[in-house]
Each structure stands twice: as structure tokens, then as C-alpha cells.
Design a protein around this motif. Structure first.
Motif, PDB file in Angstrom:
ATOM      1  N   THR A   1      -0.412   7.106  -2.411  1.00  0.00           N
ATOM      2  CA  THR A   1      -0.887   5.538  -2.088  1.00  0.00           C
ATOM      3  C   THR A   1       0.111   4.677  -3.029  1.00  0.00           C
TER       4      THR A   1
ATOM      5  N   CYS B   1       3.659   4.654  -1.597  1.00  0.00           N
ATOM      6  CA  CYS B   1       3.543   4.069  -0.418  1.00  0.00           C
ATOM      7  C   CYS B   1       3.488   2.425  -0.747  1.00  0.00           C
TER       8      CYS B   1
ATOM      9  N   VAL C   1       6.367  -0.448   0.537  1.00  0.00           N
ATOM     10  CA  VAL C   1       5.753  -1.495   1.262  1.00  0.00           C
ATOM     11  C   VAL C   1       6.079  -2.803   0.588  1.00  0.00           C
TER      12      VAL C   1
ATOM     13  N   ILE D   1       0.115   3.765   8.700  1.00  0.00           N
ATOM     14  CA  ILE D   1      -0.887   2.699   8.444  1.00  0.00           C
ATOM     15  C   ILE D   1      -0.455   1.411   8.711  1.00  0.00           C
TER      16      ILE D   1
ATOM     17  N   VAL E   1       0.085  -2.383   7.870  1.00  0.00           N
ATOM     18  CA  VAL E   1       0.496  -3.263   6.572  1.00  0.00           C
ATOM     19  C   VAL E   1       0.032  -4.525   7.177  1.00  0.00           C
TER      20      VAL E   1
ATOM     21  N   LEU F   1      -0.979  -2.539   2.318  1.00  0.00           N
ATOM     22  CA  LEU F   1      -1.661  -1.376   3.104  1.00  0.00           C
ATOM     23  C   LEU F   1      -3.055  -1.898   3.477  1.00  0.00           C
TER      24      LEU F   1
END
Length: 137
Positions: free
Chosen positions: A20, A23, A27, A101, A103, A108
Motif C-alpha cells: 500500500t 502504491c 500515485v 484501485i 484514485v 487511493l
């Protein structure tokens, strides 16, 4: 589309690795404050991506459930590697090698207890790659 490949060391044991933070960092760099989708993909035939709670035992429960559903000692036809390695090749049919996922505003859109996790049951391959891709909305 922006894309980045990250390396994940899983060691020689079955693991659930929380991705996470990696990620979210990707992002933040790729999306700024924009909306879109993060696509997470594992280019391996023996690993998957799951969205689940970690740290409260769910990750260990998942590995235990996989052992019950797809036991190593089943007598797999796919026999190279360590005993029961055929199981590792079947596992991605249950836990797919990808997840998307949402955004929103550069963050997220996960639920309170959700984490993005690499699930790796292959003890023969201690290093994995995970491709993160940003699709702007």
C-alpha cells in the motif's frame, strides 16, 4: 499511461506483502491531485494481488486457507521445483495477478482496513516484480 516496476523481496517462504505505501507513493508522483485508476500487476505465474486487511491475522488466515483449498501434497501433475510447486501455478486462478484501485484527488480510494497486497506462495522464487500503472481519469 505512466508505469513503474518495483522489486519485492519475498524470501523463501509463503508471504503476504503489504504494498500500500509503495502504491500510494507511486500515485502521489504520477497523479498529483488527479482522479483515475491505479492498476497493480504481478508478471509472474505463481503470485497474485489481493485487497485485504493486514496486521490483524487476515494475511496469515489467507495463507492457511490457501493451504487447505490447494494443499501442497495434492499430487500435482506440474512437478518441477520444490514438492507441491504445482499448487503455486494454480493459486493465481484464485487470487488474480492484478487489481485496479480507484484514485480520487490523488489518493487511493481504499476502505479503512483495506491494503494492497502481493500474495506469494512460491518458495522457489525469492524476488518478485510488481508493475504499477497510472491511468488518468
Amino acid at each position: 499511461m505512466q508505469s513503474e516496476l518495483i522489486e519485492v523481496r519475498t524470501g523463501g517462504r509463503e508471504v503476504v506483502v503489504d504494498l500500500t505505501e509503495e502504491c500510494a507513493g507511486f500515485v502521489a508522483r504520477a497523479a498529483g491531485s488527479g482522479d483515475g485508476l491505479l492498476h497493480v500487476f504481478v508478471p509472474h505465474a505463481t503470485a497474485g494481488v489481493a485487497i485485504l486487511e493486514t496486521g490483524a491475522g487476515s494475511d496469515d488466515d489467507l495463507l492457511a486457507l490457501l493451504e487447505k483449498l490447494v494443499p501442497r501434497d495434492f499430487g500435482w501433475r506440474h512437478r518441477h521445483g520444490t514438492p507441491g510447486h504445482g499448487r503455486d501455478h494454480v493459486m493465481p486462478a484464485l487470487i488474480p495477478p492484478y487489481a485496479s484501485i480507484p484514485v480520487i484527488g490523488g489518493r487511493l480510494a481504499l476502505g479503512t482496513w483495506q491494503s494492497i497486497c502481493l500474495v506469494d506462495t512460491n518458495v522457489d522464487n525469492p524476488e518478485r516484480q510488481v508493475r504499477l500503472s497510472w491511468l488518468a481519469g
